[in-house]
Motif scaffolding. Structure first.
Motif, PDB file in Angstrom:
ATOM      1  N   ASP A  48       0.819  -1.211   0.000  1.00 52.27           N
ATOM      2  CA  ASP A  48       0.000   0.000   0.000  1.00 52.27           C
ATOM      3  C   ASP A  48       0.853   1.262   0.000  1.00 52.27           C
ATOM      4  O   ASP A  48       0.529   2.237  -0.697  1.00 52.27           O
ATOM      5  N   ARG A  49       1.941   1.252   0.754  1.00 47.34           N
ATOM      6  CA  ARG A  49       2.851   2.413   0.767  1.00 47.34           C
ATOM      7  C   ARG A  49       3.456   2.634  -0.616  1.00 47.34           C
ATOM      8  O   ARG A  49       3.610   3.770  -1.061  1.00 47.34           O
ATOM      9  N   ALA A  50       3.805   1.553  -1.280  1.00 47.48           N
ATOM     10  CA  ALA A  50       4.382   1.664  -2.621  1.00 47.48           C
ATOM     11  C   ALA A  50       3.363   2.246  -3.597  1.00 47.48           C
ATOM     12  O   ALA A  50       3.699   3.111  -4.414  1.00 47.48           O
ATOM     13  N   VAL A  51       2.126   1.789  -3.521  1.00 52.19           N
ATOM     14  CA  VAL A  51       1.077   2.323  -4.400  1.00 52.19           C
ATOM     15  C   VAL A  51       0.929   3.827  -4.165  1.00 52.19           C
ATOM     16  O   VAL A  51       0.863   4.611  -5.119  1.00 52.19           O
ATOM     17  N   GLU A  52       0.895   4.249  -2.913  1.00 50.46           N
ATOM     18  CA  GLU A  52       0.745   5.676  -2.603  1.00 50.46           C
ATOM     19  C   GLU A  52       1.940   6.484  -3.105  1.00 50.46           C
ATOM     20  O   GLU A  52       1.766   7.577  -3.645  1.00 50.46           O
ATOM     21  N   ALA A  53       3.146   5.956  -2.942  1.00 49.38           N
ATOM     22  CA  ALA A  53       4.346   6.665  -3.401  1.00 49.38           C
ATOM     23  C   ALA A  53       4.356   6.807  -4.923  1.00 49.38           C
ATOM     24  O   ALA A  53       4.680   7.876  -5.452  1.00 49.38           O
ATOM     25  N   VAL A  54       3.989   5.746  -5.617  1.00 47.23           N
ATOM     26  CA  VAL A  54       3.955   5.797  -7.083  1.00 47.23           C
ATOM     27  C   VAL A  54       2.849   6.747  -7.541  1.00 47.23           C
ATOM     28  O   VAL A  54       3.042   7.521  -8.483  1.00 47.23           O
ATOM     29  N   ALA A  55       1.704   6.720  -6.877  1.00 51.24           N
ATOM     30  CA  ALA A  55       0.610   7.628  -7.235  1.00 51.24           C
ATOM     31  C   ALA A  55       1.032   9.085  -7.037  1.00 51.24           C
ATOM     32  O   ALA A  55       0.762   9.936  -7.893  1.00 51.24           O
ATOM     33  N   GLN A  56       1.715   9.366  -5.941  1.00 59.78           N
ATOM     34  CA  GLN A  56       2.174  10.731  -5.682  1.00 59.78           C
ATOM     35  C   GLN A  56       3.191  11.166  -6.742  1.00 59.78           C
ATOM     36  O   GLN A  56       3.111  12.275  -7.264  1.00 59.78           O
ATOM     37  N   ALA A  57       4.137  10.298  -7.052  1.00 62.99           N
ATOM     38  CA  ALA A  57       5.139  10.626  -8.073  1.00 62.99           C
ATOM     39  C   ALA A  57       4.477  10.835  -9.431  1.00 62.99           C
ATOM     40  O   ALA A  57       4.858  11.734 -10.186  1.00 62.99           O
ATOM     41  N   THR A  58       3.473  10.039  -9.739  1.00 63.25           N
ATOM     42  CA  THR A  58       2.755  10.171 -11.008  1.00 63.25           C
ATOM     43  C   THR A  58       2.021  11.499 -11.075  1.00 63.25           C
ATOM     44  O   THR A  58       2.063  12.191 -12.101  1.00 63.25           O
ATOM     45  N   ALA A  59       1.343  11.873  -9.995  1.00 60.70           N
ATOM     46  CA  ALA A  59       0.625  13.152  -9.959  1.00 60.70           C
ATOM     47  C   ALA A  59       1.598  14.317 -10.142  1.00 60.70           C
ATOM     48  O   ALA A  59       1.317  15.258 -10.893  1.00 60.70           O
ATOM     49  N   GLU A  60       2.751  14.252  -9.484  1.00 58.87           N
ATOM     50  CA  GLU A  60       3.764  15.297  -9.628  1.00 58.87           C
ATOM     51  C   GLU A  60       4.277  15.364 -11.063  1.00 58.87           C
ATOM     52  O   GLU A  60       4.474  16.458 -11.608  1.00 58.87           O
ATOM     53  N   LEU A  61       4.495  14.215 -11.656  1.00 58.61           N
ATOM     54  CA  LEU A  61       4.947  14.175 -13.049  1.00 58.61           C
ATOM     55  C   LEU A  61       3.925  14.822 -13.972  1.00 58.61           C
ATOM     56  O   LEU A  61       4.260  15.697 -14.780  1.00 58.61           O
ATOM     57  N   LEU A  62       2.676  14.415 -13.846  1.00 59.63           N
ATOM     58  CA  LEU A  62       1.629  14.954 -14.719  1.00 59.63           C
ATOM     59  C   LEU A  62       1.448  16.457 -14.504  1.00 59.63           C
ATOM     60  O   LEU A  62       1.210  17.196 -15.466  1.00 59.63           O
ATOM     61  N   ASP A  63       1.547  16.919 -13.262  1.00 59.65           N
ATOM     62  CA  ASP A  63       1.428  18.353 -12.975  1.00 59.65           C
ATOM     63  C   ASP A  63       2.572  19.151 -13.588  1.00 59.65           C
ATOM     64  O   ASP A  63       2.391  20.302 -13.957  1.00 59.65           O
ATOM     65  N   GLY A  64       3.743  18.536 -13.699  1.00 60.59           N
ATOM     66  CA  GLY A  64       4.906  19.251 -14.200  1.00 60.59           C
ATOM     67  C   GLY A  64       5.128  19.170 -15.698  1.00 60.59           C
ATOM     68  O   GLY A  64       5.919  19.933 -16.240  1.00 60.59           O
ATOM     69  N   LEU A  65       4.445  18.265 -16.370  1.00 63.55           N
ATOM     70  CA  LEU A  65       4.643  18.115 -17.807  1.00 63.55           C
ATOM     71  C   LEU A  65       4.110  19.315 -18.572  1.00 63.55           C
ATOM     72  O   LEU A  65       3.044  19.840 -18.247  1.00 63.55           O
ATOM     73  N   GLU A  66       4.840  19.728 -19.562  1.00 61.51           N
ATOM     74  CA  GLU A  66       4.381  20.769 -20.474  1.00 61.51           C
ATOM     75  C   GLU A  66       4.067  20.096 -21.801  1.00 61.51           C
ATOM     76  O   GLU A  66       4.954  19.539 -22.447  1.00 61.51           O
ATOM     77  N   ILE A  67       2.807  20.114 -22.163  1.00 57.75           N
ATOM     78  CA  ILE A  67       2.378  19.494 -23.422  1.00 57.75           C
ATOM     79  C   ILE A  67       2.314  20.598 -24.465  1.00 57.75           C
ATOM     80  O   ILE A  67       1.442  21.458 -24.409  1.00 57.75           O
ATOM     81  N   ARG A  68       3.255  20.585 -25.376  1.00 58.74           N
ATOM     82  CA  ARG A  68       3.320  21.648 -26.384  1.00 58.74           C
ATOM     83  C   ARG A  68       2.099  21.602 -27.284  1.00 58.74           C
ATOM     84  O   ARG A  68       1.676  20.538 -27.710  1.00 58.74           O
ATOM     85  N   GLY A  69       1.555  22.776 -27.534  1.00 63.92           N
ATOM     86  CA  GLY A  69       0.382  22.885 -28.384  1.00 63.92           C
ATOM     87  C   GLY A  69      -0.922  22.620 -27.652  1.00 63.92           C
ATOM     88  O   GLY A  69      -1.990  22.818 -28.200  1.00 63.92           O
ATOM     89  N   ALA A  70      -0.868  22.186 -26.408  1.00 65.10           N
ATOM     90  CA  ALA A  70      -2.091  21.871 -25.667  1.00 65.10           C
ATOM     91  C   ALA A  70      -2.912  23.124 -25.406  1.00 65.10           C
ATOM     92  O   ALA A  70      -4.128  23.104 -25.517  1.00 65.10           O
ATOM     93  N   ALA A  71      -2.262  24.221 -25.075  1.00 72.58           N
ATOM     94  CA  ALA A  71      -2.992  25.462 -24.808  1.00 72.58           C
ATOM     95  C   ALA A  71      -3.683  25.959 -26.069  1.00 72.58           C
ATOM     96  O   ALA A  71      -4.819  26.414 -26.036  1.00 72.58           O
ATOM     97  N   ALA A  72      -3.015  25.828 -27.189  1.00 73.09           N
ATOM     98  CA  ALA A  72      -3.607  26.262 -28.451  1.00 73.09           C
ATOM     99  C   ALA A  72      -4.808  25.404 -28.828  1.00 73.09           C
ATOM    100  O   ALA A  72      -5.777  25.891 -29.397  1.00 73.09           O
ATOM    101  N   GLN A  73      -4.760  24.130 -28.489  1.00 77.45           N
ATOM    102  CA  GLN A  73      -5.867  23.241 -28.809  1.00 77.45           C
ATOM    103  C   GLN A  73      -7.072  23.524 -27.928  1.00 77.45           C
ATOM    104  O   GLN A  73      -8.198  23.373 -28.348  1.00 77.45           O
ATOM    105  N   ARG A  74      -6.855  23.936 -26.692  1.00 79.84           N
ATOM    106  CA  ARG A  74      -7.951  24.162 -25.756  1.00 79.84           C
ATOM    107  C   ARG A  74      -8.599  25.512 -25.929  1.00 79.84           C
ATOM    108  O   ARG A  74      -9.770  25.676 -25.679  1.00 79.84           O
ATOM    109  N   THR A  75      -7.842  26.511 -26.326  1.00 84.91           N
ATOM    110  CA  THR A  75      -8.351  27.879 -26.413  1.00 84.91           C
ATOM    111  C   THR A  75      -8.578  28.226 -27.873  1.00 84.91           C
ATOM    112  O   THR A  75      -7.636  28.238 -28.656  1.00 84.91           O
ATOM    113  N   PRO A  76      -9.826  28.547 -28.235  1.00 88.69           N
ATOM    114  CA  PRO A  76     -10.064  28.948 -29.631  1.00 88.69           C
ATOM    115  C   PRO A  76      -9.408  30.289 -29.903  1.00 88.69           C
ATOM    116  O   PRO A  76      -9.292  31.131 -29.013  1.00 88.69           O
TER     117      PRO A  76
END
Length: 80
Positions: A48-76
């Motif tokens: 369970d501790r491992a699942v929580e640690a991996v989930a936290q690391a995954t959330a941090e990764l996703l929060d920090g990723l910059e997806i190029r062109g994503a803002a242009a796709q979302r905003t007309p």
């Protein structure tokens, strides 16, 4: 590595990944690495501790990723 872990960032996942999505991916990862689908009682806490640690690391990764062109796709474009 593990085919049941899905990509959690756009454009593969059109909306933002939920906490449940992140936890499910973390659980699949820990299951794959440990070789246990369901750990024995004496391994449950560390599992369970491992699942929580991996989930936290995954959330941090996703929060920090910059997806190029994503803002242009979302905003007309605005009319000039």
């Amino acid at each position: 590595m593990c085919r049941s872990i899905k990509t959690l960032r756009p454009p593969a996942l059109p909306e933002q990944a939920t906490e449940a999505d992140i936890r499910a991916a973390a659980l699949q990862y820990v299951r794959k690495v440990s070789g246990f689908r369901a750990p024995a009682a004496h391994n449950q806490e560390v599992f369970d501790r491992a699942v929580e640690a991996v989930a936290q690391a995954t959330a941090e990764l996703l929060d920090g990723l910059e997806i190029r062109g994503a803002a242009a796709q979302r905003t007309p474009p605005t009319a000039a």
